[in-house]
Write a protein that holds these residues in place. Structure first.
Motif: not given
Length: 346
Positions: A93-98
């Motif tokens: 998963r990306s470290a930033e919220p999607i």
């Protein structure tokens, strides 16, 4: 070393027992409780004791075995919990919220309309958006001089430059072309919905666009009447806009239906008392309908003396406007995320 000393020694080892991995834990189990394990060996030695010694040592030996088994089980459960926690962590998963997207309001309304009519037996049929004159106009009883064939209403498809333009290839102006394809390939009874995008050569404004979305319905069988049409449309109106919704049918004209009508519903904003949205009439037009013209049935190879049918067509944008009160049609096709985010809870 007698058996009591051995039990005490192993008891101390078990109480201090640790394992750094599941493999080490398995090795400890084998070392103490395996077929050749130390505790198993003690039970073999126990069988050689006298009755007096067995009575004295038996309880201690059983307690050692149970303690070892429980200690191993606790350590195994700890590793299971650790593994479960690791599995919950998605390292991809990306470290930033999607931010999650949402379905388009037209898709929401289209799916709701299809769901309502599917409850009374309608199935979905689709067809090409680039069509020919025969399926869009000819088989639907449009006269050769009908204004809908004029360039101001229809987008015709041109061939390469220098090649004569064909007059029978066009972007469909209604999804009735799907109905003609169904009627020429299927035998009655026919009960279908035909959703899709259609095109008209119109100026783009808040109230009109060069493309929009339609859902048309067709039912053909023996002894189909106008009363059947009215009842299914009343059912749709109540399911879509609420149980208190009323309908009225006004005489109209369409080349492919006879008799023809336009259907109004009681304004769902003012409840029929009159407001700016319904222009003070208490009624809002939502669709056109009628009994399928016998000429259309015959053109599609269906015996009009044996079969009758009804058809109706409604604009998805029109219904969406009524449901969500969207005043500008251009918002549906501009992909403005500020507008689309308003439907994230739908």
């Amino acid at each position: 070393m007698d058996i009591n000393d051995k039990i005490s020694q192993i008891l101390t080892q078990v109480e201090q027992m640790q394992a750094q991995s599941r493999d080490e834990l398995e090795q400890l189990r084998i070392h103490y409780l395996g077929k050749k394990g130390e505790i198993t060996a003690l039970f073999d030695e126990f069988r050689t004791l006298s009755k007096e010694q067995k009575a004295e040592i038996g309880a201690s030996l059983n307690a050692l075995k149970n303690l070892t088994a429980n200690k191993l089980q606790e350590m195994r459960a700890g590793y299971d919990e650790q593994q479960a926690a690791e599995n919950k962590l998605d390292l991809t998963r990306s470290a930033e919220p999607i931010a999650l997207g949402t379905r388009h309001p037209l898709s929401l309304v289209k799916e709701e309309i299809i769901d309502i009519f599917s409850r009374v037996g309608f199935t979905v049929e689709e067809g090409p958006e680039v069509e020919d004159d025969k399926h869009v106009f000819g088989m639907l009883n449009f006269a050769p001089e009908h204004p809908a064939r004029d360039m101001q209403d229809t987008f015709f498809v041109e061939k390469e430059e220098g090649v004569q333009k064909p007059t029978d290839i066009l972007l469909r102006t209604h999804t009735s072309s799907v109905q003609t394809r169904v009627m020429t390939t299927q035998k009655p009874p026919i009960r279908v919905l035909c959703p899709g995008r259609v095109y008209r050569n119109e100026a783009i404004s808040a109230r009109a666009h060069c493309f929009f979305h339609q859902i048309e319905g067709l039912y053909i069988d023996k002894n189909v009447s106008f009363a059947d049409l009215r009842q299914v449309l009343l059912y749709f109106a109540k399911e879509m806009f609420g149980e208190d919704t009323k309908i009225r049918l006004r005489p109209s004209y369409f080349p492919f239906t006879e008799p023809s009508a336009e259907m109004d519903i009681s304004c769902n904003i003012c409840g029929g008392t009159g407001c700016g949205f319904c222009k003070g009439t208490g009624w809002v037009e939502i669709l056109g309908c009628g009994m399928v013209d016998p000429n259309v049935l015959e053109a599609c190879g269906i015996d009009s003396k044996e079969y009758t049918g009804y058809a109706f067509g409604l604009g998805v944008e029109r219904i969406t406007n009524l449901k969500y009160r969207v005043k500008d049609l251009r918002l549906f096709s501009e992909n403005d995320v500020r507008f689309l985010r308003q439907f994230s809870a739908c």
